[in-house]
Design an enzyme around this catalytic site. Structure first.
Site, mmCIF file in Angstrom:
data_model
loop_
_atom_site.group_PDB
_atom_site.id
_atom_site.type_symbol
_atom_site.label_atom_id
_atom_site.label_comp_id
_atom_site.label_asym_id
_atom_site.label_seq_id
_atom_site.Cartn_x
_atom_site.Cartn_y
_atom_site.Cartn_z
ATOM 1 C CG HIS A 92 -2.348 -0.012 0.872
ATOM 2 N ND1 HIS A 92 -3.008 -1.180 0.617
ATOM 3 C CD2 HIS A 92 -3.244 0.982 0.695
ATOM 4 C CE1 HIS A 92 -4.253 -0.909 0.300
ATOM 5 N NE2 HIS A 92 -4.424 0.384 0.341
ATOM 6 N NE ARG A 131 12.694 12.342 8.269
ATOM 7 C CZ ARG A 131 13.399 11.522 9.070
ATOM 8 N NH1 ARG A 131 12.896 11.100 10.203
ATOM 9 N NH2 ARG A 131 14.618 11.130 8.709
HETATM 10 N N1 RBF Z 1 -3.201 7.329 4.405
HETATM 11 C C1 RBF Z 1 -2.210 8.083 4.905
HETATM 12 O O1 RBF Z 1 -2.264 9.315 4.807
HETATM 13 N N2 RBF Z 1 -1.113 7.492 5.512
HETATM 14 C C2 RBF Z 1 -0.968 6.143 5.623
HETATM 15 O O2 RBF Z 1 0.029 5.686 6.188
HETATM 16 C C3 RBF Z 1 -1.998 5.336 5.083
HETATM 17 N N3 RBF Z 1 -1.898 3.988 5.132
HETATM 18 C C4 RBF Z 1 -2.888 3.227 4.601
HETATM 19 C C5 RBF Z 1 -2.769 1.832 4.639
HETATM 20 C C6 RBF Z 1 -3.809 1.043 4.134
HETATM 21 C C7 RBF Z 1 -3.662 -0.442 4.197
HETATM 22 C C8 RBF Z 1 -4.960 1.663 3.568
HETATM 23 C C9 RBF Z 1 -6.083 0.825 3.009
HETATM 24 C C10 RBF Z 1 -5.063 3.029 3.508
HETATM 25 C C11 RBF Z 1 -4.043 3.844 4.022
HETATM 26 N N4 RBF Z 1 -4.149 5.233 3.990
HETATM 27 C C12 RBF Z 1 -3.139 5.988 4.481
HETATM 28 C C13 RBF Z 1 -5.393 5.889 3.521
HETATM 29 C C14 RBF Z 1 -5.361 6.312 2.063
HETATM 30 O O3 RBF Z 1 -4.561 7.473 1.896
HETATM 31 C C15 RBF Z 1 -6.808 6.664 1.607
HETATM 32 O O4 RBF Z 1 -7.374 7.612 2.474
HETATM 33 C C16 RBF Z 1 -7.725 5.445 1.557
HETATM 34 O O5 RBF Z 1 -7.137 4.403 0.820
HETATM 35 C C17 RBF Z 1 -9.090 5.825 0.934
HETATM 36 O O6 RBF Z 1 -8.909 6.305 -0.387
#
Ligand code: RBF
Length: 155
Positions: A92, A131
């Site tokens: 991801h 950071r």
């Molecule tokens: N969004 C972040 O801003 N930081 C993350 O570390 C992050 N990790 C994610 C890990 C997984 C497994 C998923 C499914 C989503 C993650 N997202 C994260 C959310 C992503 O940016 C977004 O909001 C969703 O996938 C919905 O479009």
């Protein structure tokens, strides 16, 4: 001053600028601290509170569209998208990091409005905290870059 940190004369007057700040809520302790660092520095540079357009989205993946929306709706001079991606055990992280960085760059080029890259891409939470929390907070330097970019391109 830290190596690589841009330096901006504090007598600069950025009061004419309108600045968008979009914050992703994933890892919100980190992103809110970055956002607060941005806002504090913008105020020191004389950006008025009413000219700071604040917006929130769920995750970093949503940042590019929100940046574009703010540019079109509020005619801001620059946008600072803020997010924090922390590597997990699946792919991801790689997909989202790539999509977000490309998406943010595209928004800037297509709208001809400067859009910063305020997204931390960290291997673990400690890296993110270093950071974002305390003296290592990157927010203030992003505020300075935003003001510089906005003043460079404002007609
Ligand atoms: N969004 C972040 O801003 N930081 C993350 O570390 C992050 N990790 C994610 C890990 C997984 C497994 C998923 C499914 C989503 C993650 N997202 C994260 C959310 C992503 O940016 C977004 O909001 C969703 O996938 C919905 O479009």
């Amino acid at each position: 001053m830290k190596a690589g940190m841009p330096h901006l004369n504090t007598t600069i007057n950025a009061s004419s600028l309108k600045i968008g700040v979009v914050t992703a809520l994933w890892n919100s302790e980190i992103t809110h601290s970055l956002r607060d660092g941005v806002i504090q520095r913008l105020k020191e540079l004389k950006v008025s509170e009413s000219n700071i357009i604040l917006y929130e989205v769920d995750g970093s993946f949503e940042l590019p569209l929100a940046a574009q929306h703010i540019i079109e709706k509020y005619q801001v001079d620059v946008v600072i998208p803020i997010g924090c991606l922390i590597k997990g055990s699946t792919l991801h992280f790689e997909y989202i990091s790539e999509a977000v960085s490309q998406g943010i760059m595209q928004v800037g080029l297509q709208t001809k409005t400067p859009v910063l890259f305020g997204v931390l891409t960290c291997l673990n939470e400690d890296q993110a905290r270093a950071r974002a929390i305390g003296p290592g907070n990157h927010g203030p330097s992003w505020a300075e870059t935003a003001v510089k970019q906005a003043l460079s391109y404002k007609s």
